[in-house]
Design a protein around this motif. Structure first.
Motif, PDB file in Angstrom:
ATOM      1  N   VAL A  85       0.837  -1.205   0.000  1.00  0.00           N
ATOM      2  CA  VAL A  85       0.000   0.000   0.000  1.00  0.00           C
ATOM      3  C   VAL A  85       0.869   1.251   0.000  1.00  0.00           C
ATOM      4  O   VAL A  85       0.590   2.219  -0.715  1.00  0.00           O
ATOM      5  N   LEU A  86       1.954   1.254   0.778  1.00  0.00           N
ATOM      6  CA  LEU A  86       2.876   2.389   0.756  1.00  0.00           C
ATOM      7  C   LEU A  86       3.426   2.598  -0.652  1.00  0.00           C
ATOM      8  O   LEU A  86       3.516   3.727  -1.139  1.00  0.00           O
ATOM      9  N   GLY A  87       3.803   1.497  -1.303  1.00  0.00           N
ATOM     10  CA  GLY A  87       4.368   1.587  -2.646  1.00  0.00           C
ATOM     11  C   GLY A  87       3.379   2.080  -3.685  1.00  0.00           C
ATOM     12  O   GLY A  87       3.750   2.789  -4.619  1.00  0.00           O
ATOM     13  N   ILE A  88       2.110   1.707  -3.529  1.00  0.00           N
ATOM     14  CA  ILE A  88       1.081   2.156  -4.478  1.00  0.00           C
ATOM     15  C   ILE A  88       0.754   3.635  -4.259  1.00  0.00           C
ATOM     16  O   ILE A  88       0.677   4.418  -5.211  1.00  0.00           O
ATOM     17  N   ILE A  89       0.578   4.024  -3.008  1.00  0.00           N
ATOM     18  CA  ILE A  89       0.196   5.403  -2.707  1.00  0.00           C
ATOM     19  C   ILE A  89       1.347   6.369  -2.974  1.00  0.00           C
ATOM     20  O   ILE A  89       1.129   7.503  -3.392  1.00  0.00           O
ATOM     21  N   SER A  90       2.582   5.910  -2.754  1.00  0.00           N
ATOM     22  CA  SER A  90       3.757   6.752  -2.968  1.00  0.00           C
ATOM     23  C   SER A  90       4.644   6.114  -4.033  1.00  0.00           C
ATOM     24  O   SER A  90       5.622   5.429  -3.712  1.00  0.00           O
ATOM     25  N   PRO A  91       4.328   6.321  -5.316  1.00  0.00           N
ATOM     26  CA  PRO A  91       5.033   5.627  -6.404  1.00  0.00           C
ATOM     27  C   PRO A  91       6.534   5.907  -6.457  1.00  0.00           C
ATOM     28  O   PRO A  91       7.293   5.109  -7.001  1.00  0.00           O
ATOM     29  N   GLU A  92       6.978   7.043  -5.890  1.00  0.00           N
ATOM     30  CA  GLU A  92       8.399   7.375  -5.924  1.00  0.00           C
ATOM     31  C   GLU A  92       9.191   6.653  -4.841  1.00  0.00           C
ATOM     32  O   GLU A  92      10.428   6.713  -4.825  1.00  0.00           O
ATOM     33  N   VAL A  95      10.311   0.227  -2.170  1.00  0.00           N
ATOM     34  CA  VAL A  95       9.806  -0.589  -1.067  1.00  0.00           C
ATOM     35  C   VAL A  95      10.434  -1.979  -1.111  1.00  0.00           C
ATOM     36  O   VAL A  95      10.534  -2.581  -2.185  1.00  0.00           O
ATOM     37  N   THR A  96      10.824  -2.466   0.058  1.00  0.00           N
ATOM     38  CA  THR A  96      11.281  -3.842   0.203  1.00  0.00           C
ATOM     39  C   THR A  96      10.354  -4.556   1.181  1.00  0.00           C
ATOM     40  O   THR A  96      10.142  -4.083   2.297  1.00  0.00           O
ATOM     41  N   LEU A 108       3.404 -12.783  -2.401  1.00  0.00           N
ATOM     42  CA  LEU A 108       3.699 -11.363  -2.569  1.00  0.00           C
ATOM     43  C   LEU A 108       4.411 -11.113  -3.890  1.00  0.00           C
ATOM     44  O   LEU A 108       4.096 -10.164  -4.613  1.00  0.00           O
ATOM     45  N   SER A 109       5.377 -11.977  -4.226  1.00  0.00           N
ATOM     46  CA  SER A 109       6.103 -11.843  -5.494  1.00  0.00           C
ATOM     47  C   SER A 109       5.158 -11.955  -6.672  1.00  0.00           C
ATOM     48  O   SER A 109       5.273 -11.211  -7.656  1.00  0.00           O
ATOM     49  N   SER A 110       4.216 -12.903  -6.588  1.00  0.00           N
ATOM     50  CA  SER A 110       3.253 -13.096  -7.667  1.00  0.00           C
ATOM     51  C   SER A 110       2.378 -11.865  -7.849  1.00  0.00           C
ATOM     52  O   SER A 110       2.180 -11.381  -8.976  1.00  0.00           O
ATOM     53  N   ILE A 111       1.851 -11.332  -6.741  1.00  0.00           N
ATOM     54  CA  ILE A 111       0.974 -10.165  -6.823  1.00  0.00           C
ATOM     55  C   ILE A 111       1.728  -8.962  -7.380  1.00  0.00           C
ATOM     56  O   ILE A 111       1.252  -8.271  -8.288  1.00  0.00           O
ATOM     57  N   LEU A 117       4.592  -4.019 -10.553  1.00  0.00           N
ATOM     58  CA  LEU A 117       5.208  -3.174  -9.531  1.00  0.00           C
ATOM     59  C   LEU A 117       6.602  -3.650  -9.128  1.00  0.00           C
ATOM     60  O   LEU A 117       7.216  -3.076  -8.227  1.00  0.00           O
ATOM     61  N   ASP A 118       7.101  -4.687  -9.803  1.00  0.00           N
ATOM     62  CA  ASP A 118       8.329  -5.329  -9.340  1.00  0.00           C
ATOM     63  C   ASP A 118       9.593  -4.507  -9.556  1.00  0.00           C
ATOM     64  O   ASP A 118      10.649  -4.854  -9.044  1.00  0.00           O
ATOM     65  N   ARG A 119       9.506  -3.392 -10.282  1.00  0.00           N
ATOM     66  CA  ARG A 119      10.682  -2.536 -10.425  1.00  0.00           C
ATOM     67  C   ARG A 119      10.919  -1.687  -9.181  1.00  0.00           C
ATOM     68  O   ARG A 119      12.045  -1.264  -8.930  1.00  0.00           O
ATOM     69  N   ARG A 120       9.852  -1.407  -8.437  1.00  0.00           N
ATOM     70  CA  ARG A 120      10.027  -0.561  -7.257  1.00  0.00           C
ATOM     71  C   ARG A 120       9.569  -1.210  -5.959  1.00  0.00           C
ATOM     72  O   ARG A 120       9.734  -0.618  -4.889  1.00  0.00           O
ATOM     73  N   ILE A 121       9.013  -2.404  -6.037  1.00  0.00           N
ATOM     74  CA  ILE A 121       8.682  -3.167  -4.829  1.00  0.00           C
ATOM     75  C   ILE A 121       9.393  -4.504  -4.915  1.00  0.00           C
ATOM     76  O   ILE A 121       9.079  -5.331  -5.770  1.00  0.00           O
ATOM     77  N   LYS A 122      10.356  -4.718  -4.043  1.00  0.00           N
ATOM     78  CA  LYS A 122      11.148  -5.936  -4.027  1.00  0.00           C
ATOM     79  C   LYS A 122      10.726  -6.823  -2.861  1.00  0.00           C
ATOM     80  O   LYS A 122      10.304  -6.332  -1.816  1.00  0.00           O
ATOM     81  N   ILE A 123      10.877  -8.129  -3.017  1.00  0.00           N
ATOM     82  CA  ILE A 123      10.546  -9.084  -1.958  1.00  0.00           C
ATOM     83  C   ILE A 123      11.801  -9.844  -1.567  1.00  0.00           C
ATOM     84  O   ILE A 123      12.516 -10.369  -2.424  1.00  0.00           O
ATOM     85  N   LEU A 124      12.060  -9.890  -0.271  1.00  0.00           N
ATOM     86  CA  LEU A 124      13.176 -10.672   0.263  1.00  0.00           C
ATOM     87  C   LEU A 124      12.608 -11.748   1.178  1.00  0.00           C
ATOM     88  O   LEU A 124      12.001 -11.430   2.204  1.00  0.00           O
ATOM     89  N   ALA A 125      12.798 -13.013   0.805  1.00  0.00           N
ATOM     90  CA  ALA A 125      12.284 -14.131   1.595  1.00  0.00           C
ATOM     91  C   ALA A 125      13.317 -14.518   2.647  1.00  0.00           C
ATOM     92  O   ALA A 125      13.855 -15.627   2.652  1.00  0.00           O
ATOM     93  N   ARG A 126      13.581 -13.588   3.544  1.00  0.00           N
ATOM     94  CA  ARG A 126      14.585 -13.792   4.587  1.00  0.00           C
ATOM     95  C   ARG A 126      14.120 -13.085   5.855  1.00  0.00           C
ATOM     96  O   ARG A 126      13.168 -12.309   5.831  1.00  0.00           O
ATOM     97  N   SER A 127      14.813 -13.333   6.953  1.00  0.00           N
ATOM     98  CA  SER A 127      14.494 -12.634   8.196  1.00  0.00           C
ATOM     99  C   SER A 127      15.222 -11.298   8.217  1.00  0.00           C
ATOM    100  O   SER A 127      16.231 -11.105   7.526  1.00  0.00           O
TER     101      SER A 127
END
Length: 218
Positions: A85-92, A95-96, A108-111, A117-127
């Protein structure tokens, strides 16, 4: 997936929750709630419940802060709240999403990928403690990950000198008691006692009388 939840359902729910209805937010809600029928990602089962308890919470937090940092990490992202939601509302904003549970990270990666949105929202499957690659100015958001005392002990164990950027904790009305417990917890390191002790607190409300919230800036 059932397809019973429509885009119009989600747009209408956002409007009722006081969030400016936007196609990207509605698309995220629709995809997330469809996935939720297969994998337990959120307790919210309807667009209205998700809009009020989750999307409106993030929207109100942003309004309370006045802006979103250029780089944000959502720790223990779960269903993508608040990060997506942060990434959508604030496109600049870059987000990780940090989500150690692999199956949730895959959803999350699929969505994010399906929404482009994968250029500016990254997913890390780690702690969180495993990730060492954050930008120095990254702001770390926590929502529903751990109660205050357990979070403070966790931070003390893995970041004993308090060597991370600003934390934004999305908390409920029990925060004052949590803070008191933190200050009395012997396992909390001095650096974190100082940070929690001087944390700014910003109050805001959820729509439709759904509750009071506190943003804690540590």
């Amino acid at each position: 997936m059932s397809g019973n939840i429509t885009m119009e359902d989600c747009l209408s729910a956002l409007e009722r929750a006081g969030v400016p209805p936007a196609k990207e937010l509605a698309t995220y809600m629709q995809k997330l709630l469809e996935w939720n029928e297969k994998i337990n990602l959120t307790g919210a089962k309807t667009p209205d419940e998700f809009a009020v308890k989750h999307v409106a919470d993030v929207w109100a937090a942003i309004e309370t802060l006045g802006s979103v940092a250029p780089a944000v990490a959502d720790i223990g992202s779960g269903c993508g709240i608040p990060g997506i939601v942060l990434g959508i509302i604030s496109p600049e904003t870059e987000v990780t999403l940090v989500e150690r549970i692999q199956k949730k990270a895959r959803v999350l990666s699929s969505i994010v990928s399906e929404m482009g949105l994968d250029r500016r929202i990254k997913i890390l499957a780690r702690s969180f403690e495993e990730v060492k690659t954050f930008n120095r100015d990254t702001e770390f958001w926590f929502r529903g990950v751990l109660p205050g005392p357990k979070l403070a002990v966790y931070l003390s164990e893995h970041f004993p000198r308090g060597e991370v950027g600003q934390l934004v904790l999305m908390k409920g009305p029990a925060w004052p008691e949590e803070k008191l417990d933190i200050m009395n917890e012997p396992k909390v390191k001095e650096a974190w006692l100082e940070r929690f002790g001087s944390a700014a607190e910003l109050n805001y409300s959820l729509p439709q009388g759904a509750g009071e919230r506190i943003l804690v800036l540590v």
